[in-house]
Design a protein around this motif. Structure first.
Motif, PDB file in Angstrom:
ATOM      1  N   UNK A  15      25.551   6.602 -72.903  1.00  0.00           N
ATOM      2  CA  UNK A  15      25.627   6.996 -74.600  1.00  0.00           C
ATOM      3  C   UNK A  15      24.856   6.821 -74.679  1.00  0.00           C
ATOM      4  N   UNK A  16      24.127   8.366 -75.046  1.00  0.00           N
ATOM      5  CA  UNK A  16      22.417   8.230 -74.921  1.00  0.00           C
ATOM      6  C   UNK A  16      22.245   8.863 -76.810  1.00  0.00           C
ATOM      7  N   UNK A  17      22.896   8.778 -77.376  1.00  0.00           N
ATOM      8  CA  UNK A  17      23.356   9.446 -79.169  1.00  0.00           C
ATOM      9  C   UNK A  17      24.400   8.444 -79.722  1.00  0.00           C
ATOM     10  N   UNK A  18      24.791   7.879 -80.752  1.00  0.00           N
ATOM     11  CA  UNK A  18      25.454   8.020 -82.095  1.00  0.00           C
ATOM     12  C   UNK A  18      25.864   8.508 -82.649  1.00  0.00           C
ATOM     13  N   UNK A  19      26.794   8.132 -83.588  1.00  0.00           N
ATOM     14  CA  UNK A  19      26.630   9.759 -84.835  1.00  0.00           C
ATOM     15  C   UNK A  19      25.581   9.702 -85.673  1.00  0.00           C
ATOM     16  N   UNK A  20      25.275   9.026 -86.282  1.00  0.00           N
ATOM     17  CA  UNK A  20      24.368   8.714 -86.889  1.00  0.00           C
ATOM     18  C   UNK A  20      22.659   9.582 -86.213  1.00  0.00           C
ATOM     19  N   UNK A  21      22.425   8.723 -85.379  1.00  0.00           N
ATOM     20  CA  UNK A  21      20.891   8.987 -84.090  1.00  0.00           C
ATOM     21  C   UNK A  21      21.566  11.066 -84.539  1.00  0.00           C
ATOM     22  N   UNK A 233       6.212  25.059 -66.791  1.00  0.00           N
ATOM     23  CA  UNK A 233       7.357  24.086 -65.660  1.00  0.00           C
ATOM     24  C   UNK A 233       6.930  23.443 -65.759  1.00  0.00           C
ATOM     25  N   UNK A 234       5.491  22.631 -65.813  1.00  0.00           N
ATOM     26  CA  UNK A 234       4.924  21.687 -65.612  1.00  0.00           C
ATOM     27  C   UNK A 234       5.776  20.684 -66.924  1.00  0.00           C
ATOM     28  N   UNK A 235       4.522  21.402 -67.979  1.00  0.00           N
ATOM     29  CA  UNK A 235       4.833  20.828 -69.193  1.00  0.00           C
ATOM     30  C   UNK A 235       6.754  20.772 -69.398  1.00  0.00           C
ATOM     31  N   UNK A 236       7.970  21.676 -69.211  1.00  0.00           N
ATOM     32  CA  UNK A 236       8.846  21.301 -68.804  1.00  0.00           C
ATOM     33  C   UNK A 236       9.804  20.339 -68.257  1.00  0.00           C
ATOM     34  N   UNK A 237       8.550  20.079 -67.384  1.00  0.00           N
ATOM     35  CA  UNK A 237       9.566  19.119 -66.097  1.00  0.00           C
ATOM     36  C   UNK A 237       8.777  17.598 -67.152  1.00  0.00           C
ATOM     37  N   UNK A 238       7.553  17.843 -67.563  1.00  0.00           N
ATOM     38  CA  UNK A 238       7.592  15.922 -68.196  1.00  0.00           C
ATOM     39  C   UNK A 238       7.919  16.204 -69.389  1.00  0.00           C
ATOM     40  N   UNK A 239       9.257  16.572 -70.047  1.00  0.00           N
ATOM     41  CA  UNK A 239       9.479  16.401 -71.209  1.00  0.00           C
ATOM     42  C   UNK A 239      10.012  15.012 -71.264  1.00  0.00           C
ATOM     43  N   UNK A 240      10.333  14.324 -72.219  1.00  0.00           N
ATOM     44  CA  UNK A 240      11.149  13.202 -72.798  1.00  0.00           C
ATOM     45  C   UNK A 240      12.063  13.632 -73.187  1.00  0.00           C
ATOM     46  N   UNK A 241      13.282  14.096 -72.373  1.00  0.00           N
ATOM     47  CA  UNK A 241      14.686  13.987 -73.648  1.00  0.00           C
ATOM     48  C   UNK A 241      15.017  13.038 -74.352  1.00  0.00           C
ATOM     49  N   UNK A 242      16.659  13.280 -74.982  1.00  0.00           N
ATOM     50  CA  UNK A 242      16.788  12.917 -76.100  1.00  0.00           C
ATOM     51  C   UNK A 242      18.308  12.785 -75.809  1.00  0.00           C
ATOM     52  N   UNK A 243      19.301  14.124 -74.788  1.00  0.00           N
ATOM     53  CA  UNK A 243      20.426  13.651 -74.948  1.00  0.00           C
ATOM     54  C   UNK A 243      20.647  14.184 -73.104  1.00  0.00           C
ATOM     55  N   UNK A 244      21.738  14.191 -73.198  1.00  0.00           N
ATOM     56  CA  UNK A 244      21.793  14.781 -72.349  1.00  0.00           C
ATOM     57  C   UNK A 244      21.440  15.970 -71.278  1.00  0.00           C
ATOM     58  N   UNK A 245      22.279  16.856 -72.148  1.00  0.00           N
ATOM     59  CA  UNK A 245      21.968  18.315 -72.288  1.00  0.00           C
ATOM     60  C   UNK A 245      20.383  18.049 -71.995  1.00  0.00           C
TER      61      UNK A 245
END
Length: 259
Positions: A15-21, A233-245
């Motif tokens: 449950x990473x996100x709800x409808x509002x988020x 690639x290092x920038x991508x690997x350090x990315x802070x993800x929001x969701x499963x995707x």
């Protein structure tokens, strides 16, 4: 498309996100594919399944809704096949089914850029799965290019379509060389690099854009691109993800660094 066999569970489902988020973060999450925030709450529910990593349920939900739900179904199938599914036969089948579903969507919604984009994406991944050389011999290269051209004609700021065009040129040149690639398939290094640059300009803070561009640079420029490819690639690997995707995209970048 989904079949009766359960899909391999996504390791980042939750449950990473709800409808509002999801509404609040929609612009960031869909900057790459230019998919508009849906007005239909039933479709938003389907996208919530997708972003929380329940890709099979999202695909089934989208197919049930039809219309714009087909974009959801195709994206869920393609992302799952590309980043989660471990069985090659299931991946290939899922990409082909998504490509066919996208063609059907084009018939009813010819001005929907993602009806064309997901056909191209699915066929592109399928081509990588069976080998790009074999796919070119089957005429898939022309279908991919036509679908991408149509997507960009409808949505010139579609970052992921630009990314896919860059990869189209890079994959062909990598497999058959710049001379044959250019003469036979219209693949050009400068065009590929230009589309990668456009994708980065449109969606610079995307782990998948960064990872795909980094690998595309290596295909097009070899060792000359190694330092900036690694940095991206290092920038991508350090990315802070929001969701499963986004978590899957970060995993992909980290694997590319290791490989």
């Amino acid at each position: 498309m989904t079949g009766t066999r359960p899909w391999t569970p996504c390791p980042h489902a939750g449950p990473h996100l709800q409808a509002d988020s999801l509404r609040a973060h929609w612009s960031r999450l869909h900057r790459g594919d230019a998919e508009p925030l849906p007005d239909d709450p039933r479709l938003l529910d389907g996208w919530l399944l997708f972003h929380n990593g329940d890709f099979q349920a999202a695909a089934e939900h989208g197919l049930h809704l039809g219309g714009d739900g087909l974009t959801l179904a195709n994206k869920a199938a393609c992302v799952h096949a590309s980043y989660v599914e471990a069985h090659e036969s299931a991946r290939l089948q899922r990409w082909l089914a998504a490509a066919d579903q996208a063609r059907q969507q084009q018939a009813s919604a010819p001005d929907n850029p993602n009806a064309w984009y997901w056909q191209a994406y699915a066929l592109g991944r399928y081509s990588q799965g069976i080998s790009v050389t074999k796919a070119l011999a089957q005429g898939l290269g022309g279908q991919i290019r036509q679908a991408l051209d149509r997507a960009l004609a409808l949505a010139p700021a579609h970052a992921e379509a630009h990314l896919a065009v860059g990869s189209f040129h890079a994959e062909i040149i990598d497999k058959v060389g710049e001379l044959i690639g250019g003469m036979t398939y219209g693949a050009r290094k400068d065009v590929g690099l230009a589309h990668y640059a456009r994708a980065l300009a449109l969606n610079p803070d995307s782990a998948i854009t960064q990872a795909e561009v980094a690998q595309g640079w290596l295909l097009l420029e070899g060792d000359a691109a190694m330092d900036r490819s690694t940095a991206l690639l290092e920038r991508a690997a350090a990315f802070e993800p929001l969701d499963a995707m986004e978590r899957l995209y970060v995993d992909s970048a980290r694997m590319a660094l290791q490989g």
